[in-house]
Scaffold this motif. Sequence first.
Motif, short mmCIF file in Angstrom:
data_model
loop_
_atom_site.label_atom_id
_atom_site.label_comp_id
_atom_site.label_asym_id
_atom_site.label_seq_id
_atom_site.Cartn_x
_atom_site.Cartn_y
_atom_site.Cartn_z
N HIS A 142 18.69 -5.38 25.38
CA HIS A 142 19.00 -6.61 26.13
C HIS A 142 19.26 -6.25 27.59
O HIS A 142 19.88 -5.22 27.88
N ASP A 143 18.82 -7.10 28.48
CA ASP A 143 19.13 -6.98 29.90
C ASP A 143 19.17 -8.40 30.45
O ASP A 143 18.16 -8.97 30.84
N THR A 146 22.14 -3.64 26.98
CA THR A 146 22.36 -2.80 25.80
C THR A 146 21.13 -1.93 25.60
O THR A 146 20.00 -2.34 25.91
N TYR A 162 28.04 -3.30 18.31
CA TYR A 162 28.07 -2.90 19.71
C TYR A 162 29.18 -1.90 19.94
O TYR A 162 30.25 -2.00 19.34
N THR A 163 28.95 -0.98 20.83
CA THR A 163 29.99 -0.12 21.37
C THR A 163 29.67 0.03 22.85
O THR A 163 28.52 -0.10 23.25
N SER A 164 30.68 0.26 23.64
CA SER A 164 30.48 0.26 25.09
C SER A 164 30.74 1.62 25.71
O SER A 164 31.55 2.40 25.22
N GLN A 210 25.45 -0.11 36.96
CA GLN A 210 24.62 -0.45 35.80
C GLN A 210 23.16 -0.03 35.98
O GLN A 210 22.54 0.40 35.01
N VAL A 259 26.46 -0.78 24.90
CA VAL A 259 26.57 -1.68 26.05
C VAL A 259 26.90 -0.85 27.28
O VAL A 259 27.85 -0.07 27.28
N GLU A 262 24.09 -1.01 19.12
CA GLU A 262 23.69 -1.13 20.52
C GLU A 262 24.80 -0.58 21.42
O GLU A 262 25.99 -0.87 21.21
N GLU A 306 28.52 -1.15 30.20
CA GLU A 306 29.55 -2.10 30.66
C GLU A 306 30.04 -1.72 32.06
O GLU A 306 30.40 -0.56 32.29
N TRP A 327 24.33 -8.07 31.11
CA TRP A 327 24.59 -7.66 29.73
C TRP A 327 23.43 -6.74 29.39
O TRP A 327 22.31 -7.19 29.13
#
Length: 129
Positions: free
Chosen positions: A30-31, A41, A5-7, A13, A54, A52, A56, A39
């Motif tokens: 993902h939601d 991604t 993961y990286t954000s 959002q 994110v 993924e 954020e 969350w």
Amino acid sequence: MRIRYTSVMVDDQEKALRFYTDVLGFLVKHDVPMGDARWITVVSPENPAGTELVLEPDAHPAVRPFKDALVADGIPFTAFVVVDVRAEYERLRGLGVTFTQEPTDMGPVTTAVLDDTCGNLIQIQSATR
């Protein structure tokens, strides 16, 4: 060890989800509702099992001054690799994306910088031909 993961910190959002999927072309991985936030991604359609991103929320008090300073100085928060920066620049401009840097040869890479509409500058880059 590998990166899963990286954000990217976003001010909204839902707006970010639309931009990163409808405009940039990422896929939702993902939601998941998590109280006031989610969350979320997204992944590259070229590598759906890969890293993924994110989306954020930027609600922490330290985040917005940091983001504002980067944007004021023209510094991208992160970079995405594309096959051809010039072609992607034209495609995204056609979709109404604002760029703060047009495609520029930087030696081994060609880069361009776009505004993600959520408080970030994002660099796209490809190998210089």
